[in-house]
Enzyme design. Structure first.
Site, PDB file in Angstrom:
ATOM      1  N   TYR A  42       0.859  -1.204   0.000  1.00 55.76           N
ATOM      2  CA  TYR A  42       0.000   0.000   0.000  1.00 55.76           C
ATOM      3  C   TYR A  42       0.889   1.246   0.000  1.00 55.76           C
ATOM      4  O   TYR A  42       0.711   2.162  -0.810  1.00 55.76           O
ATOM      5  CB  TYR A  42      -0.905   0.001   1.243  1.00 55.76           C
ATOM      6  CG  TYR A  42      -1.840   1.185   1.288  1.00 55.76           C
ATOM      7  CD1 TYR A  42      -1.437   2.397   1.866  1.00 55.76           C
ATOM      8  CD2 TYR A  42      -3.110   1.121   0.727  1.00 55.76           C
ATOM      9  CE1 TYR A  42      -2.272   3.500   1.882  1.00 55.76           C
ATOM     10  CE2 TYR A  42      -3.964   2.226   0.753  1.00 55.76           C
ATOM     11  CZ  TYR A  42      -3.540   3.401   1.329  1.00 55.76           C
ATOM     12  OH  TYR A  42      -4.373   4.491   1.338  1.00 55.76           O
ATOM     13  N   LYS A 122     -25.104   1.089  19.990  1.00 54.88           N
ATOM     14  CA  LYS A 122     -24.821   2.456  20.417  1.00 54.88           C
ATOM     15  C   LYS A 122     -23.334   2.498  20.757  1.00 54.88           C
ATOM     16  O   LYS A 122     -22.900   1.986  21.789  1.00 54.88           O
ATOM     17  CB  LYS A 122     -25.678   2.831  21.628  1.00 54.88           C
ATOM     18  CG  LYS A 122     -25.574   4.311  21.956  1.00 54.88           C
ATOM     19  CD  LYS A 122     -26.588   4.734  23.003  1.00 54.88           C
ATOM     20  CE  LYS A 122     -26.512   6.234  23.273  1.00 54.88           C
ATOM     21  NZ  LYS A 122     -25.146   6.697  23.621  1.00 54.88           N
TER      22      LYS A 122
HETATM   23  C1  3B9 Z   1     -32.160   8.688  15.544  1.00 55.67           C
HETATM   24  C2  3B9 Z   1     -30.992   9.660  15.747  1.00 55.67           C
HETATM   25  C3  3B9 Z   1     -31.492  10.878  16.525  1.00 55.67           C
HETATM   26  C4  3B9 Z   1     -30.451  10.113  14.393  1.00 55.67           C
HETATM   27  N1  3B9 Z   1     -31.533  10.723  13.620  1.00 55.67           N
HETATM   28  C5  3B9 Z   1     -31.801  10.302  12.377  1.00 55.67           C
HETATM   29  O1  3B9 Z   1     -31.088   9.498  11.807  1.00 55.67           O
HETATM   30  C6  3B9 Z   1     -33.006  10.811  11.678  1.00 55.67           C
HETATM   31  C7  3B9 Z   1     -33.393  10.100  10.561  1.00 55.67           C
HETATM   32  C8  3B9 Z   1     -34.500  10.506   9.871  1.00 55.67           C
HETATM   33  C9  3B9 Z   1     -35.209  11.598  10.291  1.00 55.67           C
HETATM   34  O2  3B9 Z   1     -36.298  11.959   9.516  1.00 55.67           O
HETATM   35  C10 3B9 Z   1     -37.399  12.424  10.171  1.00 55.67           C
HETATM   36  C11 3B9 Z   1     -37.870  13.674   9.824  1.00 55.67           C
HETATM   37  C12 3B9 Z   1     -39.005  14.162  10.478  1.00 55.67           C
HETATM   38  C13 3B9 Z   1     -39.630  13.404  11.482  1.00 55.67           C
HETATM   39  C14 3B9 Z   1     -39.107  12.151  11.830  1.00 55.67           C
HETATM   40  C15 3B9 Z   1     -37.987  11.658  11.176  1.00 55.67           C
HETATM   41  C16 3B9 Z   1     -34.828  12.321  11.422  1.00 55.67           C
HETATM   42  C17 3B9 Z   1     -33.695  11.912  12.129  1.00 55.67           C
HETATM   43  C18 3B9 Z   1     -29.842   8.965  16.469  1.00 55.67           C
HETATM   44  C19 3B9 Z   1     -29.122   9.642  17.447  1.00 55.67           C
HETATM   45  C20 3B9 Z   1     -28.043   8.994  18.082  1.00 55.67           C
HETATM   46  C21 3B9 Z   1     -27.722   7.681  17.699  1.00 55.67           C
HETATM   47  C22 3B9 Z   1     -26.656   6.909  18.270  1.00 55.67           C
HETATM   48  N2  3B9 Z   1     -25.864   7.410  19.234  1.00 55.67           N
HETATM   49  N3  3B9 Z   1     -26.412   5.666  17.838  1.00 55.67           N
HETATM   50  C23 3B9 Z   1     -27.176   5.129  16.873  1.00 55.67           C
HETATM   51  N4  3B9 Z   1     -26.909   3.862  16.457  1.00 55.67           N
HETATM   52  N5  3B9 Z   1     -28.210   5.799  16.288  1.00 55.67           N
HETATM   53  C24 3B9 Z   1     -28.492   7.062  16.682  1.00 55.67           C
HETATM   54  N6  3B9 Z   1     -29.529   7.719  16.083  1.00 55.67           N
END
Ligand code: 3B9
Length: 338
Positions: A42, A122
């Protein structure tokens, strides 16, 4: 960077071959965890591309694999406003908390059917937002207070698991990828060994080591720390429709060349959530990285939107935490003393 036109000079053809090959090896090693080339080989290809770029500076585009390691240290980190806030998650600890979450979701959706959830890990790292414009990484920011974070683009570019350019033919004009930057347990142990050998302070845990590595104003230091990344969410998306579910979003991310953790499943109802949690609990010690729980998300996007958010956390998602490990270790120590 498209293919060189017919009749292009051989140095341009060779540079394109080298970039393609170096990006492929990065992807195999850091995204698929399947190294496809010895490090020495690499490095030889990398140096050949650096030599070509020195001779032909027009090759020095931001998405070249040689442009990951930064230049001079920054004086400070600039603030970055998140167009879509980076929300934190509500927590659950007991089976009853999870059953209550599932019940709230079913009531909110006014359904008697079992709800499908995307369940994933998580990670014990740092939440990051990556902004890609027409498939090129243009900015990376920490979560900060959820509304405003710090611009850590130079440091994030050194993370080989994060593509500088997205792959494939379904590339949006703007995409904010949300995910976690973390350090594997093994890389953490090696880093602390190096810190001890250099007579420097050791890091308390992989999360602190990842945070400390990203908060470096000199990205050449960040480049020496093996950081990883897993995508798990989305912010701004322009030029394409949102995928219909969280699981479809992660499948699309994998097509784009973004690292998505394989420890994920779509399950039904509270029983499915608890089975996933127990399964991960059994393999937790053997995972190459630290986690502090699992995350459940209503899988369908239309159902997520219907449920929305309460205060600053989504109603459609919940973190299910493991008991704090330190407490457990302390208890074991007492038993050993006795
Ligand atoms: C769920 C979210 C808060 C991200 N948010 C989103 O991905 C997300 C996706 C569509 C969305 O679309 C929407 C729009 C309007 C209403 C509802 C959903 C909104 C947020 C979150 C926060 C922390 C996380 C963490 N520490 N580990 C993992 N594994 N997942 C996690 N996920």
């Amino acid at each position: 960077a498209g293919r060189p036109p017919a009749g292009a000079p051989d140095w341009l053809v060779r540079a394109h071959e080298l970039r393609t090959e170096l990006n492929r090896h990065n992807h195999n090693y850091y995204v698929l965890d399947q190294p496809s080339i010895p490090d020495s080989e690499y490095d030889r290809l990398f140096q050949e591309l650096q030599a070509l770029e020195t001779g032909h500076p027009e090759l020095l585009t931001p998405d070249s694999p040689t442009q990951r390691v930064g230049g001079a240290p920054l004086p400070q980190f600039d603030p970055v406003r998140h167009d879509i806030p980076m929300l934190s998650l509500g927590n659950g600890f007991t089976d009853e908390d999870i059953e209550a979450f599932d019940k709230r979701v079913m009531d909110g959706l006014e359904t008697l059917q079992e709800v499908r959830y995307a369940a994933e890990l998580k990670f014990d790292g740092l939440a990051i937002s990556l902004r890609y414009e027409n498939g090129v990484l243009v900015q990376a920011a920490t979560r900060g207070d959820g509304a405003t974070g710090e611009n850590v683009t130079a440091n994030i570019r050194t993370v080989r698991a994060i593509p500088l350019r997205l792959h494939g033919d379904r590339i949006p004009s703007v995409l904010d990828v949300r995910g976690e930057v973390l350090m594997y347990k093994q890389d953490f142990a090696r880093l602390n060994q190096r810190q001890r050998d250099a007579g420097q302070k050791e890091f308390a845990n992989p999360r602190n080591a990842a945070a400390g590595s990203l908060r470096q104003l000199d990205s050449r230091i960040t480049a020496q720390r093996t950081l990883r990344f897993f995508a798990y969410g989305i912010g701004v998306l322009e030029g394409m429709d949102m995928p219909a579910s969280h699981s479809a979003l992660l499948d699309w991310y994998q097509e784009l060349g973004l690292p998505v953790c394989k420890e994920r499943a779509v399950v039904s109802g509270a029983a499915g959530l608890l089975a996933f949690f127990r399964g991960i609990g059994e393999k937790r010690e053997a995972l190459p990285y630290e986690i502090d729980g699992v995350v459940y998300k209503v899988d369908r996007l239309d159902q997520q939107k219907h449920l929305g958010f309460v205060s600053r956390a989504p109603r459609f998602a919940l973190a299910h935490k493991f008991p704090a490990q330190e407490a457990l270790t302390a208890v074991q120590d007492i038993e050993v003393q006795v």
